[in-house]
Design a protein around this motif. Sequence first.
Motif, mmCIF file in Angstrom:
data_model
loop_
_atom_site.group_PDB
_atom_site.id
_atom_site.type_symbol
_atom_site.label_atom_id
_atom_site.label_comp_id
_atom_site.label_asym_id
_atom_site.label_seq_id
_atom_site.Cartn_x
_atom_site.Cartn_y
_atom_site.Cartn_z
ATOM 1 N N SER A 79 0.931 -1.176 0.057
ATOM 2 C CA SER A 79 -0.010 -0.017 0.059
ATOM 3 C C SER A 79 0.962 1.271 -0.116
ATOM 4 O O SER A 79 2.192 1.238 0.450
ATOM 5 C CB SER A 79 -0.848 0.003 1.186
ATOM 6 N N HIS A 80 0.287 2.381 -0.492
ATOM 7 C CA HIS A 80 0.961 3.564 -0.449
ATOM 8 C C HIS A 80 -0.036 4.546 -0.701
ATOM 9 O O HIS A 80 -1.012 4.637 -1.208
ATOM 10 C CB HIS A 80 1.845 3.782 -1.712
ATOM 11 N N ALA A 81 0.335 5.630 0.216
ATOM 12 C CA ALA A 81 -0.718 6.979 0.174
ATOM 13 C C ALA A 81 0.265 8.385 0.568
ATOM 14 O O ALA A 81 1.633 8.231 0.660
ATOM 15 C CB ALA A 81 -1.441 6.891 1.438
ATOM 16 N N ARG A 89 -3.096 12.998 10.703
ATOM 17 C CA ARG A 89 -2.315 14.083 9.459
ATOM 18 C C ARG A 89 -3.499 13.973 8.255
ATOM 19 O O ARG A 89 -4.363 12.970 8.447
ATOM 20 C CB ARG A 89 -1.190 13.275 9.080
ATOM 21 N N ARG A 90 -3.290 14.989 7.438
ATOM 22 C CA ARG A 90 -4.240 14.877 6.407
ATOM 23 C C ARG A 90 -3.704 13.745 5.530
ATOM 24 O O ARG A 90 -2.655 13.733 5.214
ATOM 25 C CB ARG A 90 -3.932 16.297 5.795
ATOM 26 N N LEU A 91 -5.002 13.102 4.912
ATOM 27 C CA LEU A 91 -4.654 11.970 3.925
ATOM 28 C C LEU A 91 -4.993 12.599 2.689
ATOM 29 O O LEU A 91 -5.956 12.796 2.416
ATOM 30 C CB LEU A 91 -5.625 10.952 4.221
ATOM 31 N N GLU A 92 -3.900 12.852 1.704
ATOM 32 C CA GLU A 92 -3.907 13.740 0.579
ATOM 33 C C GLU A 92 -4.701 12.759 -0.341
ATOM 34 O O GLU A 92 -5.655 13.115 -1.097
ATOM 35 C CB GLU A 92 -2.608 14.125 -0.124
ATOM 36 N N ARG A 93 -4.208 11.413 -0.612
ATOM 37 C CA ARG A 93 -4.577 10.237 -1.244
ATOM 38 C C ARG A 93 -4.087 9.076 -0.920
ATOM 39 O O ARG A 93 -3.236 9.012 -0.472
ATOM 40 C CB ARG A 93 -4.147 10.905 -2.903
ATOM 41 N N VAL A 94 -4.818 8.190 -1.439
ATOM 42 C CA VAL A 94 -4.363 6.500 -1.500
ATOM 43 C C VAL A 94 -3.940 6.316 -2.807
ATOM 44 O O VAL A 94 -4.879 6.404 -3.618
ATOM 45 C CB VAL A 94 -5.404 5.687 -0.709
ATOM 46 N N THR A 95 -2.841 5.997 -2.967
ATOM 47 C CA THR A 95 -2.273 5.603 -4.537
ATOM 48 C C THR A 95 -2.563 4.240 -4.721
ATOM 49 O O THR A 95 -3.126 3.952 -5.772
ATOM 50 C CB THR A 95 -0.715 5.785 -4.539
ATOM 51 N N HIS A 96 -2.422 3.284 -3.835
ATOM 52 C CA HIS A 96 -2.800 1.908 -4.090
ATOM 53 C C HIS A 96 -2.662 1.157 -2.614
ATOM 54 O O HIS A 96 -2.416 1.783 -1.725
ATOM 55 C CB HIS A 96 -1.855 1.033 -4.958
ATOM 56 N N GLY A 97 -3.695 0.330 -2.479
ATOM 57 C CA GLY A 97 -3.785 -0.728 -1.412
ATOM 58 C C GLY A 97 -4.795 -0.004 -0.602
ATOM 59 O O GLY A 97 -5.574 1.032 -0.772
ATOM 60 N N THR A 98 -4.750 -0.375 0.681
ATOM 61 C CA THR A 98 -5.905 -0.070 1.756
ATOM 62 C C THR A 98 -4.961 0.299 2.933
ATOM 63 O O THR A 98 -4.024 -0.509 3.328
ATOM 64 C CB THR A 98 -7.004 -1.024 1.906
ATOM 65 N N VAL A 117 6.922 10.502 -2.767
ATOM 66 C CA VAL A 117 5.527 10.988 -2.779
ATOM 67 C C VAL A 117 4.770 10.256 -3.748
ATOM 68 O O VAL A 117 3.473 9.773 -3.693
ATOM 69 C CB VAL A 117 5.350 12.476 -2.874
ATOM 70 N N HIS A 118 5.353 9.936 -4.876
ATOM 71 C CA HIS A 118 4.914 9.239 -6.128
ATOM 72 C C HIS A 118 5.404 8.109 -6.312
ATOM 73 O O HIS A 118 6.704 7.665 -6.135
ATOM 74 C CB HIS A 118 5.321 10.177 -7.525
#
Length: 375
Positions: free
Chosen positions: A78-80, A98-107, A120-121
């Motif tokens: 997973s990555h966010a 913390r602010r969760l900007e986005r979840v790239t993949h996973g949960t 970050v990317h």
Amino acid sequence: MGPAKATTSALTAVLAAGVASVAAGRLASDAALKAPPGRPLPTEPRLTVHGTDPGRITLTRDLASLRPGTYGLAGDGSHAVVGPVLHSAPHTADTVVRRLERVTHGTFAAGDAVWLTPNVHVGDPRAALGLDQADVDVPGELGALPAWFLPGQRDTWVIAVHGLGTTREQVMNVMGFLHSRRLPVLALAYRGDLGAPRSPDGLNHLGETEWRDVDAAIRYAVRQGARRVVLLGWSTGATMALRAAEHSTAREHIAGLALDSPVLSWEATLRALARARHTPQSLLPLAVRAAQGRAGLHPDRVAEIADPARLAVPTLIIHGPDDQVAPWEYSRALARHRPDLVALHTVPDAPHAAMWNADPKEYEERLRRFLTPLM
């Protein structure tokens, strides 16, 4: 027990203890010499997810989870991306929101083990940033080195090199900025990275041999039309840049060095990583000697990295006093001895090789000021 038998037993015990100490030193040296790309360094604490809500994630309270800035949050599969601490959000005394900007993949679920990462990317520049990169192979002494090439209109190229515990995905933190300056960018995967050849002994050499892959990238850039190159390196990637600036067969094309958290003392870095693995203080010298022998880290040659007399091009160092892997004091000393060539930008509250993450806007402004006269 007779005297001879007692002496033999004592000698056996001493030899066994010596062998065990050597083995422990060798194991401790693995923290640096076998640091896998994309996995956290031992200085990076594991955190626990305590819960998630829309736009928020609750983590274990730790100095790491309280860092200012923007970071990747990685777990197994997973990555966010997490932003600043939300101090006003409800939380317990032992947690941080913390602010969760986005979840790239996973949960992410309560109880998951995670860690902060400078990356970050994830993926490649096309998928992550919408930039039209080309996948190229740079001919290296051990074989083809995969690289991302981002075209630009200028004839000054930026060759970007990641360091310990990260991958070339880290370059994407600044790739959009560099692209906006119309600079061609070559983000290199070097020996030991996924898809690149392995070192013959399978070890990281803290830049001592890897710099030759940077040399190959410089020569590739020149063949492709670059008139000048700027080497941008993080951690041991910065060490490689310094080595290449002195020894590359195409060093006359190097216009400048931008160094993020450079490893300027391999002994200090080895000690730090071994200590983070809870190596007893008494065994730290053995870890250093084991690494020296295994990776061929000759003190006289490695000392050249931080020798101010060897610098020949403008250099920007971005580093912070909270770096637990590469002590900031070495960067400060280098800047103090070469004020004619070195500009040092100090970033507080940032871990190793994550100076951009702590304050992206200021980082890019410093980089802009440095790069503008070199274009």
